[in-house]
Design a protein around this motif. Structure first.
Motif, PDB file in Angstrom:
ATOM      1  N   VAL A 272       3.746  47.753  43.374  1.00 12.22           N
ATOM      2  CA  VAL A 272       2.903  49.031  42.937  1.00 12.22           C
ATOM      3  C   VAL A 272       3.906  50.192  43.685  1.00 12.22           C
TER       4      VAL A 272
ATOM      5  N   VAL B  55      -1.314  51.387  47.788  1.00 14.88           N
ATOM      6  CA  VAL B  55      -2.226  50.388  47.873  1.00 14.88           C
ATOM      7  C   VAL B  55      -3.143  50.613  48.895  1.00 14.88           C
TER       8      VAL B  55
ATOM      9  N   VAL C 115      -5.606  50.265  43.946  1.00 22.20           N
ATOM     10  CA  VAL C 115      -4.331  50.576  43.362  1.00 22.20           C
ATOM     11  C   VAL C 115      -4.303  51.803  42.752  1.00 22.20           C
TER      12      VAL C 115
END
Length: 675
Positions: free
Chosen positions: A508, A515, A529
């Motif tokens: 991510v 996150v 997310v």
């Protein structure tokens, strides 16, 4: 009063002495000196210049000068005591020597007594008055017994001495009155200044008597304790948080108060002795340190996060380096196994090779997780819809879950983000598997997507948020604090590697997202997310690669690879496919190999990460002479996107490690087939 703006008694040497005594003694000594000079002049004018007649005047004048010098050095009260005593002694001695009871010096006792009363105290004034009476009485007694001192004082001189003594007495009384008025004004101004300081002080201040009753407070106290009126008359113990405050002085003490509106504030309490209305009391100051404590907690949390980031960065560098070398070895193993298969005739041997190949692929998957955790995985980023990715994964997600877990999806997000579709799928699968393992007795799993006007970290602009919520066991605060640590897991041995959330975090963040995890023990966990949106109205359409048809015969390939075993395998695979191959162990050697024969090279197959000179730099130098030179980049490890590597250019392609022999040949032929 008469003091100038820069009067000498404002200096630090005199500041420690009694201000009133210093000022008054200053002017008294000046008056005494000036009037004594006048008396001395009258004495000389009437009696002539006779030293015995003006000795006392000279002593007094010298004493006034010495007094001025000593005043400039501080300790005004001690100087005043000496000054008064010397003047009184000179007058007393001179009465016995000159004039007796008929002398005008008798009236000079009046300014001495007045000076003593004002400078020192009324008691000392009475003492000197009594001593003066004793001296005069002794003189009367001596004269009654036949002692008759000669009197040199003429009527004009008597008049001058008397007027000087009485004038000085009046002057001293006037100075004392003015000084008292000035001192009172100063005290009042100081009191007003003190009251203003207390009134505007940011901390709560209360004065409390010896019975524990509040006798005064400032507005900050009313604000802190949320009282609309003064606290005067209330007992200190009735204020929230101060119930158990020690009766005596002490501090600082730290405690928490809960105000009428229910808010909780952390305060620092300091108790000091302070007389209240002439009786023993205390001053209680209460300072709100909630913001300070919060700042300290934030600083500690940020420090811990910094340590965590540094630790993860160190582990990431190690993991990335290991994964890079490991990918090379896996590519060698996969290629050798692929070349070995056709030569096998024994079915049992084929099974063993298949098992070896399967284990190697699992190792390759673990390597990809390590690279994702270290954020050095090469991403094939494209514009995509998070909702469409989740929708396409739903059948597989339902197969991952047990029958006692209910899966619901609400996909409202319309925004387009730029990410690697495969890695986004891995993020979703990892989160769903973690949620499944947190619900061993079943529960509900909810996957949602939504559009946000800003990021979870406050970043401006449109974002897409993916949430995975479960009703499982949840995490304690201690476990939540370590959730992103690599290889940390609460699962039984053999059920998890501890890389799940670490890999999610790495993927991510490499895609520019964040996150966030929230969890309550026994009530479930929510993982959010968030990705920033791009300026695109539709996702990119994934185009299936066309079937490759081509002949490698007569084509020349330059292979640049620093790992000897992998370089040997790549050369062998390409030669087996019909290519003519030139090989170099690094970028600098590759430039020497093709010197003068660049036109014969059809394609460069190069590793991305190499010591001294990496693959992108080698291709850039070669394309300076031949812009249309084709290049196939190989890597399983990179800290730069494909666009920056040049692998997304029209004459470039990318092959991720580890790869099989056929994948290498196919990628090379596909690159050559491009117009």
């Amino acid at each position: 009063m008469c003091a100038g703006k820069h009067a000498w008694w404002r200096t630090p040497a005199v500041a420690v002495a009694d201000y009133a005594t210093a000022v008054l003694l200053h002017w008294v000594s000046l008056m005494v000196g000036v009037l004594t000079v006048l008396v001395a002049a009258g004495t000389v004018a009437t009696l002539g210049f006779e030293l015995q007649h003006i000795t006392a005047n000279l002593l007094v004048i010298v004493m006034c000068g010495v007094t001025q010098v000593l005043l400039r050095r501080g300790q005004a009260r001690r100087v005043a005591q000496v000054f008064v005593f010397v003047i009184w002694a000179v007058i007393s001695v001179w009465l016995f020597l000159l004039g007796g009871t008929a002398s005008p010096l008798l009236v000079t006792y009046f300014p001495v007594i007045a000076t003593t009363s004002v400078l020192l105290s009324r008691r000392m004034g009475l003492v000197y008055a009594g001593l003066s009476c004793l001296v005069v009485g002794a003189l009367f007694l001596a004269e009654a017994n036949g002692y008759h001192p000669s009197s040199p004082y003429t009527p004009p001189l008597r008049f001058v001495v008397t007027v000087a003594a009485l004038g000085m007495t009046g002057g001293i009384i006037y100075l004392a009155a003015k000084l008292r008025e000035d001192t009172f004004a100063r005290a009042q101004a100081s009191e007003h200044q003190f009251e203003e300081l207390v009134r505007t002080a940011p901390e709560a201040i209360l004065t409390v008597d010896d019975q524990g009753v509040v006798r005064g407070n400032n507005p900050a106290a009313q604000t802190l304790f949320q009282q609309g009126s003064n606290l005067v008359g209330r007992r200190l113990a009735s204020l929230p948080g101060l119930e158990t405050l020690p009766a005596g002085p002490g501090g600082p003490l730290f405690c928490a108060i809960t105000r009428p509106d229910g808010t909780r504030r952390e305060v620092e309490v300091d108790v000091r002795p302070l007389p209240v209305q002439g009786r023993p009391g205390t001053r209680v100051s209460v300072r709100d340190v909630t913001a300070q404590r919060q700042a300290e907690q934030d600083r500690a949390r940020l420090t811990e996060q910094l340590h965590q980031v540094q630790k993860q960065e160190s582990i990431g560098l190690l993991a990335g380096g290991i994964a890079h070398d490991f990918n090379n070895l896996i590519s060698v193993i996969l290629s050798d196994l692929a070349l070995l298969k056709p030569a096998l005739r024994d079915d049992e041997a084929r099974v063993l090779v298949a098992e070896m190949e399967d284990a190697t692929l699992r190792a390759a998957n673990l390597t990809r997780q390590l690279l994702a955790f270290s954020r050095r995985q090469v991403l094939h980023a494209r514009n995509l819809s998070v909702s469409e990715v989740v929708e396409g994964l739903q059948p597989m997600l339902r197969r991952l879950l047990t029958e006692n877990i209910e899966l619901t999806c609400r996909l409202d997000a319309k925004g387009i983000v730029r990410a690697d579709a495969g890695q986004l799928e891995q993020v979703i699968v990892n989160l769903v598997v973690n949620a499944r393992d947190a619900m061993p007795r079943g529960g509900a799993l909810r996957v949602t997507t939504e559009d946000l006007s800003h990021g979870l970290d406050g970043a401006p602009g449109r974002h897409v948020c993916l949430r995975v919520e479960d009703t499982g066991e949840g995490m304690s605060a201690q476990v939540l604090a370590r959730a992103f640590e690599p290889f940390f897991t609460t699962k039984e041995p053999g059920r998890g590697t501890g890389l799940g959330l670490s890999v999610v975090d790495g993927i991510v963040k490499q895609s520019g997202g964040v996150v966030r995890v929230s969890s309550t023990e026994g009530k479930g966990t929510t993982v959010a997310v968030c990705f920033p949106c791009v300026e695109a109205s539709h996702p990119d359409v994934a185009v299936a690669p066309p079937a490759v048809e081509g002949n490698a015969s007569g084509r020349t390939v330059l292979v640049v690879e620093d790992e000897p075993a992998l370089r040997k395998v790549v050369v062998r695979v390409l030669e087996a496919a019909g290519f003519a191959v030139l090989a170099a162990p690094d970028g600098e050697e590759a430039l020497r190999v093709v010197a003068g024969r660049l036109s014969t090279i059809d394609v460069v197959v190069t590793d991305v990460v190499m010591p001294h000179l990496g693959g992108p730099e080698v291709v850039k130098r070669l394309r300076a002479e031949r812009p249309t030179l084709r290049a196939l980049f190989m890597s399983g490890y990179s800290d730069r996107p494909l666009e920056e590597l040049g692998a997304a250019a029209p004459h470039s392609a990318f092959l991720g490690k580890p790869f099989r022999p056929q994948e290498l040949v196919t990628a090379t032929l596909a690159l050559l087939a491009r117009p």
